[in-house]
Design a protein around this motif. Structure first.
Motif, PDB file in Angstrom:
ATOM      1  N   HIS A  50      37.784 -17.871 -53.390  1.00  0.00           N
ATOM      2  CA  HIS A  50      38.557 -18.996 -53.484  1.00  0.00           C
ATOM      3  C   HIS A  50      38.899 -19.452 -52.249  1.00  0.00           C
ATOM      4  CE1 HIS A  50      41.391 -15.897 -53.403  1.00  0.00           C
ATOM      5  NE2 HIS A  50      42.313 -16.625 -53.075  1.00  0.00           N
ATOM      6  N   HIS A  99      43.784 -17.582 -60.864  1.00  0.00           N
ATOM      7  CA  HIS A  99      44.444 -17.678 -59.487  1.00  0.00           C
ATOM      8  C   HIS A  99      44.280 -19.166 -58.999  1.00  0.00           C
ATOM      9  CE1 HIS A  99      45.899 -16.162 -55.892  1.00  0.00           C
ATOM     10  NE2 HIS A  99      44.847 -16.668 -55.128  1.00  0.00           N
ATOM     11  N   ASP A 151      41.269 -12.421 -55.860  1.00  0.00           N
ATOM     12  CA  ASP A 151      42.849 -12.557 -56.156  1.00  0.00           C
ATOM     13  C   ASP A 151      43.217 -12.821 -57.870  1.00  0.00           C
ATOM     14  OD1 ASP A 151      44.352 -11.925 -53.896  1.00  0.00           O
ATOM     15  OD2 ASP A 151      43.989 -14.071 -53.261  1.00  0.00           O
ATOM     16  N   HIS A 183      41.814 -20.026 -50.412  1.00  0.00           N
ATOM     17  CA  HIS A 183      43.144 -19.921 -49.757  1.00  0.00           C
ATOM     18  C   HIS A 183      42.971 -19.451 -48.258  1.00  0.00           C
ATOM     19  CE1 HIS A 183      45.718 -19.112 -53.804  1.00  0.00           C
ATOM     20  NE2 HIS A 183      45.555 -20.439 -53.087  1.00  0.00           N
ATOM     21  N   ARG A 191      42.150 -16.092 -46.831  1.00  0.00           N
ATOM     22  CA  ARG A 191      41.069 -15.510 -47.325  1.00  0.00           C
ATOM     23  C   ARG A 191      39.678 -16.114 -46.567  1.00  0.00           C
ATOM     24  NH1 ARG A 191      41.809 -11.211 -50.422  1.00  0.00           N
ATOM     25  NH2 ARG A 191      43.900 -11.383 -51.451  1.00  0.00           N
TER      26      ARG A 191
HETATM   27 ZN   LIG Z   1      44.651 -16.332 -53.087  1.00  0.00          ZN
END
Ligand SMILES: [Zn+2]
Length: 319
Positions: free
Chosen positions: A81, A166, A185, A83, A86
Motif C-alpha cells: 500500500h 487498511h 497492514d 504509506h 512502507r
Molecule cells: Zn500502512
C-alpha cells in the motif's frame, strides 16, 4: 487520561530488536517487535521484497540480511500500500521493477506528498536517517488491477487485491505452492491496526477473503511472523475483532447523536482493557476513531491527513 499525551509517537524512542527468519521454503520475514515488517521471497533466479522500510538507510539492513542467505539479484519491490513508512526505503534495493496496485498508484498521486510529511512528523523513530530518502515520491514502475502473477523461474508468486481494508489499494503477496502470505497492514499481530485511511465496513470481509486462501504461514504488517495455521487464524481473528469493535462502538455513538470527542472517549475506554497492551494503541486510537466516525457520518472515502490536520485532531481529542 488526565495527563496530556505527546503527539502521536513522538515520545516513542526505544529501539527494537530485529528478527530475520525463514518461514517457508522460499519466504523470509524481517520483523522488529511491532515496528513495520518486510517480507522477502527468494525465488530460483531472483529476490522479491514486499514493503521496504521507511528509509534507504533502514532498508540497507534488510539488504544486509538478504545477502547473508543469497546473492541473487533483488529484482522486484512490491508496495502492499502507499504509506510512507512502507515505501520510502525502496531506493536501497535498486530493483528492476516497483510493483503496486493501480489503486495504490492513484493514492500516491492524490496524497503521497501529504502522507510523507504527516508520517514523518508522527513517528520520527521510524524514519531513521530520513535524509537518505530521495526527494519526491516512490513511484511504481508497473501497476495491476485485481491480480498479477509473477514467475520467479518455477516459483509462482501472486499479487492479489482481495478487497479494501487498511487502504483502498491493499495488495497481498501469495505463494500458492507453499501457502505463504505477506499481508501488509491488512493483518497485524500483537500490534494495533492503524485505520486512519481505512474502510471499516469492508475490512472484515477482506480478512475473510484472506482466510479463504488457507495460509499456513503469514507475515503481518507488524508483529511476529505467524508460522502455523493456528497462529494465522489468531492473527486474522485479532485484527478482525479490533476493527469490528471500533466500528460497533463508533456506530453506537453516532446513532446516539454523540460528537467525535465523546465517541472517542467512549471507544478508547471500551477498547483499552482488551487491546491496550498491543503496541501503538495510544498512537492509533485517535486516528482510527476519527476515520471510523467520518465513515459512519459523511465521508465514504478517507480524508487526506496533513501534518496540520494531524496536530489539530490530536489537540481536539487528546489536548
Ligand atoms: Zn500502512
Amino acid at each position: 487520561m488526565s495527563t496530556v499525551k505527546k503527539f502521536a509517537s513522538q515520545a516513542d524512542l526505544e529501539e527494537k530488536k530485529v528478527t530475520f527468519s525463514q518461514i517457508s521454503e522460499h519466504a523470509w520475514a524481517y520483523t522488529a517487535e511491532g515496528d513495520p515488517n518486510t517480507g522477502i521471497i527468494i525465488g530460483d533466479d531472483c529476490v522479491l521484497v514486499a514493503d521496504t522500510q521507511a528509509t534507504p538507510s533502514m532498508a540497507a539492513d534488510v539488504v544486509r540480511r538478504i545477502r547473508e542467505v543469497t546473492d541473487k539479484p533483488i529484482k522486484y519491490v512490491v508496495l502492499t500500500h502507499y504509506h510512507a513508512v512502507r515505501v520510502l526505503g525502496a531506493a536501497a534495493y535498486q530493483p528492476e521493477q516497483i510493483l503496486a496496485s493501480q489503486d495504490t498508484y492513484d493514492l500516491i498521486v492524490e496524497r503521497g506528498e501529504q502522507d510523507k510529511a504527516s508520517e514523518i512528523g508522527r513517528f520520527p523513530r521510524l524514519f531513521q536517517n530520513v535524509e537518505t530518502v530521495p526527494p519526491g515520491m516512490t513511484w511504481p514502475t508497473m501497476t495491476f488491477t485485481g491480480k498479477m502473477t509473477l514467475w520467479l523461474d518455477k516459483l509462482e508468486v501472486q499479487l492479489l487485491q482481495l478487497g479494501r481494508g487498511h487502504t483502498k489499494g491493499d495488495t497481498v503477496v501469495w505463494l500458492p505452492q507453499e501457502r505463504t502470505l505477506l499481508s501488509g497492514d491488512l493483518v497485524e499481530f500483537d500490534a494495533t491496526p492503524y485505520a486512519g485511511d481505512a474502510y471499516f465496513k469492508d475490512w472484515p470481509q477482506t480478512l475473510d477473503n484472506l482466510a479463504a486462501l488457507k495460509p499456513a504461514a503469514l507475515v503481518p504488517g507488524r508483529g511476529a511472523a505467524l508460522t502455523t495455521p493456528e497462529q494465522v487464524a489468531q492473527g486474522l481473528a485479532g485484527t478482525r475483532g479490533f476493527i469490528a469493535d471500533v466500528y460497533a462502538s463508533v456506530q453506537e455513538g453516532v446513532k446516539a447523536g454523540k460528537d467525535l470527542n465523546a465517541v472517542y472517549k467512549d471507544t478508547y475506554a471500551r477498547l483499552k482493557p482488551k487491546y491496550g497492551q498491543w503496541v501503538i494503541f495510544d498512537h492509533c486510537m485517535p486516528f482510527d476513531v476519527t476515520r471510523c466516525y467520518d465513515e459512519a457520518t459523511q465521508y465514504p472515502d478517507p480524508r487526506i491527513w496533513t501534518a496540520e490536520r494531524d496536530t489539530q485532531m490530536w489537540q481536539t481529542l487528546e489536548g
